[in-house]
Enzyme design. Structure first.
Site, mmCIF file in Angstrom:
data_model
loop_
_atom_site.group_PDB
_atom_site.id
_atom_site.type_symbol
_atom_site.label_atom_id
_atom_site.label_comp_id
_atom_site.label_asym_id
_atom_site.label_seq_id
_atom_site.Cartn_x
_atom_site.Cartn_y
_atom_site.Cartn_z
ATOM 1 N N GLU A 1 7.489 97.636 20.201
ATOM 2 C CA GLU A 1 6.729 98.236 21.311
ATOM 3 C C GLU A 1 7.647 99.060 22.217
ATOM 4 O OE1 GLU A 1 3.622 98.159 20.886
ATOM 5 O OE2 GLU A 1 3.777 96.653 19.304
ATOM 6 N N ALA B 1 0.146 94.034 19.328
ATOM 7 C CA ALA B 1 0.534 94.412 20.683
ATOM 8 C C ALA B 1 0.143 95.860 20.896
ATOM 9 C CB ALA B 1 2.039 94.241 20.866
ATOM 10 N N GLU C 1 1.501 99.395 23.074
ATOM 11 C CA GLU C 1 2.716 99.890 23.728
ATOM 12 C C GLU C 1 2.470 100.635 25.024
ATOM 13 O OE1 GLU C 1 1.400 100.968 20.838
ATOM 14 O OE2 GLU C 1 1.574 103.140 20.597
HETATM 15 ZN ZN LIG Z 1 3.219 100.321 17.115
#
Ligand SMILES: [Zn+2]
Length: 811
Positions: free
Chosen positions: A291, A257, A259
């Site tokens: 995140e 992912a 952020e």
């Molecule tokens: Zn991270």
């Protein structure tokens, strides 16, 4: 060449950036380029500086002040700037879309023909989207305008300020000061679930073809998001700094992912088709919490240079597990860290490439080197060190220090020294000395269990770090006879009341340390591992066994016996999954000699079968799913897989339906066994029809055990525009640990072609190439020499790091 530390320091000292206004035209994507107009307002203390912009064409630079400029494909050199005066530079350019996640990623979904355009960003990716001063300590506000298909939804860091639905024109609210790598834009006909919470707009978004999956999980995703958000509000003094909180499952994402403030992006494999297991739900919750932690650590307070990557990642990683459990109610999240992440950190810490959790800036001389440090040291070891710090310091002092740090440097940049100062002020303990021992030196200590003549266990530290951790004593039947938190430094620590008992130090994993057990305790672990009732303790014990097989203290056949004895009895799906992943991954492809591979596969198949017929997998469907996956990957019985595919469900143990991912795994295994042909795979692909189905088919075709199939797979892998996901899927099918001879020509081809591929593609693709797509088989001595030989020539930094690490792992 990527930006160097010297250049970054020089530019930070001479340039102050006020704002970016970025105007993107994402219409007409069929021509594979988008129009980008960027207005940069800044003040320079010297007449010359440069902006980064990669692979753009039709570049023009306008400025009211007369200046000269040149563009070399990577940088726009500016000269003649008015010294000390604000200046506005307008850059117009045509920028290419990418298929590898390293830039403006364009994907057309085969399922419904819809197109998605997303910039997930990361190091050196902002400059593949718009011209910028691409370094973390040159922050600015961002104004974004986008023109795109009027049917689409466009998401970015800020809220939508103006939206002309007819013209397909969006304008977003000005962001707070952030660095270029935190910019985000995601455009497409996303399926969305939106709501308000704590006075802010929230949303989850995914491709339209994943609408059913998003709706399936929407309640949980919303609940988890809100719980984490509210929990952080109780931990941190600083309020959430941005004006919205969108989260999006994006195609082709190179990371777990990213952020990006106000709009976090996740790889869309976190939204699995068909079914989401309990194990996946916990793992996903830790990423959501991870995140969100970055909104404070990383986004509000940003590192100065990439040597402090760990400041971001260790902190977020630590918080991710903690908040998923304490805040969002995913009990036992830490089991995932101990069993599936921390073992990789020990491995990484014994490679030549290891580095202190907090390296000196000079040890990260350029952005490519920084990229390579997004590794198990910066994440899992750093997380483990922070957990040790909290254990040693106490939570109250830890949070007081963290809050002082966040308040002091809000919207600015900070370093390790700043954090250590804040923690030191908050505590009576000597945090500076602790940081020196734990964060500034690579490697780890060993704690040995020794025995006095009368059977008294004595803990002996070999190393230099202070430790505070749990020690557990076990009775012969596996029950806990005693447990206490102890401090261990230079002096040996006898535990006289536990004479004659098996003893395991660091039994809850609070520290980052190797265990060397005495014979009595070691025998206990091998015989009684699955009788230990505490899952976190079992996770520590499994990790210890993995460490032993990796380092040769435990021979591979003995490790296989251990798996055969204890995996079938493992009741925790996350632990069963971690054991299977590690055994079929690192142990089978990096540790085991070629002649031990088949035996290990068979031991895993037998263990999974036993677990499904007489272990927890017989009744618990979540355990069964883990074991079914293990069995599908290792069975030599085509009839079993055919039967399951035909019925759409398993007939061993608890009832498990074959979701699309499991169907494709079964087909890939059948293909590897030589039991399906390309027509059958094509038929399955036509029935599936999705993007994931295309990848599953590619993997299955590549898995067929014929020279022709391997040649076809390799030919597709070296196509110039091959996407990151397709490349990975083809590699997953191509490499066959049980048929090294068939794969041998492609090991050679892979080593020959690798450097050029890495040079053509970005850092993210180089990581996929060097790590995910590395030959997953026991390389022969000749192949290892060949790898070393290739590495001696000119191999790009990110690929070289992955290959050197593989070479170290192969021993
Ligand atoms: Zn991270």
């Amino acid at each position: 060449m990527s930006l160097t530390l010297a250049e970054a320091r020089d530019r930070a000292a001479t340039v102050e950036v006020a704002s970016y206004a970025i105007d993107l035209d994402l219409t007409g994507w069929e021509r594979r380029r988008f129009a980008c107009t960027t207005t940069v307002r800044f003040t320079a203390a010297t007449p010359a500086t440069f902006l980064e912009l990669t692979a753009a064409t039709d570049v023009t630079v306008d400025c009211a002040h007369p200046l000269t400029w040149t563009y070399d494909g990577r940088r726009i050199a500016l000269d003649g700037l008015p010294v000390g005066e604000p200046v506005e530079v307008v850059v117009r350019a045509e920028v290419p879309y990418v298929s590898d996640g390293d830039g403006m990623h364009l994907m057309t979904d085969p399922e419904d023909g819809e197109t998605y355009i997303s910039a997930y960003l990361s190091l050196d990716v902002a400059q593949r989207v718009f011209p910028c001063f691409d370094q973390p300590d040159l922050k600015a506000t961002f104004d974004l305008a986008v023109t795109a298909d009027p049917r689409w939804t466009v998401l970015a860091n800020g809220r939508v300020r103006e939206h002309d639905e007819t013209a397909g024109r969006w304008r977003f609210a000005t962001t707070p000061r952030i660095c270029p790598s935190l910019f985000v834009v995601c455009a497409g006909p996303w399926h969305s679930v939106t709501w308000e919470h704590a006075g802010l707009p929230f949303g989850w978004h995914a491709r339209a073809s994943l609408a059913a999956e998003l709706d399936r999980d929407a309640d949980e995703l919303r609940r988890t998001t809100e719980a984490c958000f509210d929990h952080y509000a109780t931990l941190f003094d600083q309020p959430y700094a941005f004006d919205s909180y969108d989260q999006l499952f994006g195609p082709g994402h190179n990371w777990g992912a990213m952020e990006t403030p106000g709009c976090v992006t996740y790889r869309d494999e976190y939204l699995p088709r068909g079914r989401v297991t309990d194990h996946q739900r916990v793992a996903r919750a830790t990423v959501i919490a991870h995140e969100m932690a970055h909104m404070w650590f990383g986004n509000l307070v940003t590192m100065r240079w990439w040597e402090d990557t760990w400041l971001n990642e260790s902190f977020a990683d630590y918080m991710g597990y903690r908040v998923a459990d304490d805040g969002a109610g995913f009990a036992g999240a830490l089991v995932g860290h101990e069993s599936s992440r921390k073992p990789g950190a020990y491995t990484a810490d014994e490679r030549r490439s290891t580095h202190p959790v907090a390296p000196a800036p000079e040890d990260v001389p350029d952005v490519d080197a920084a990229f390579a440090n997004f590794d198990a040291i910066s994440y899992s070891k750093g997380n483990s060190c922070l957990r040790q710090l909290v254990t040693w310091l106490g939570d109250e002092d830890f949070l007081a220090g963290v809050n002082a740090h966040l308040t002091r440097h809000a919207f600015g940049n900070a370093t390790l020294d700043d954090l250590v100062s804040a923690l030191d002020e908050a505590s009576l303990r000597d945090v500076r000395a602790w940081a020196e021992a734990w964060l500034r030196r690579p490697g780890f200590d060993t704690v040995a269990v020794e025995r006095d003549a009368d059977g008294t266990p004595v803990l002996v530290r070999e190393g230099s770090r202070p430790h505070r951790f749990s020690v557990t004593a076990y009775a012969a039947d596996g029950s806990v006879a005693g447990e206490r938190l102890i401090d261990l430094a230079g002096a040996p620590l006898p535990l006289p009341d536990w004479a004659g008992l098996a003893v395991v130090p660091n039994s809850r994993g609070e520290s980052f340390v190797r265990l060397r057990l005495d014979d009595h305790s070691a025998t206990f672990v091998r015989q009684r591992l699955s009788d230990v009732t505490d899952e976190l303790q079992r996770a520590v014990l499994w990790a210890h066994c993995f460490d032993e097989v990796r380092t040769g203290a435990l021979p591979v056949p003995a490790y296989a016996d251990l798996v055969a004895a204890h995996l079938p009895r493992e009741p925790r799906p996350a632990l069963a999954t971690a054991v299977l992943d590690r055994t079929l991954g690192a142990v089978r492809t990096r540790v085991a000699a070629a002649d031990a591979v088949a035996g290990l596969s068979d031991a895993v198949a037998a263990a999974c079968t036993t677990g499904l017929t007489s272990g927890p997998g017989a009744t618990d469907d979540q355990v069964a799913i883990a074991l079914v996956r293990g069995l599908v990957a290792t069975t030599r019985e085509p009839h079993l897989l055919e039967r399951w595919l035909e019925a759409g469900r398993t007939d061993l143990g608890a009832d498990v339906t074959l979701d699309p991912a499991l169907r494709w795994s079964a087909l890939a295994r059948l293909a590897a066994l030589g039991a399906v042909d390309s027509d059958r795979i094509a038929a399955e692909r036509a029935t599936d029809g999705s993007f994931a189905g295309d990848l599953g088919a590619a993997r299955a075709l590549a898995a067929r055990p014929t020279p022709e199939a391997k040649a076809q797979a390799w030919a597709r892998m070296v196509e110039p525009e091959v996407s990151n996901r397709l490349f990975e899927s083809l590699a997953a099918g191509l490499w066959d640990a049980e048929r090294p001879d068939l794969c041998a020509p492609y090991v050679e081809a892979y080593l020959d072609a690798g450097p050029d591929i890495a040079r053509r593609r970005g850092q993210g693709f180089s990581l996929v190439l060097g790590r995910n797509a590395f030959p997953a088989l026991a390389l022969s001595a000749d192949q290892r020499s060949r790898l070393a030989e290739v590495l001696a020539a000119d191999v790009p930094t990110v690929l070289a790091r992955q290959w050197n690490d593989a070479l170290d792992d192969l021993g």
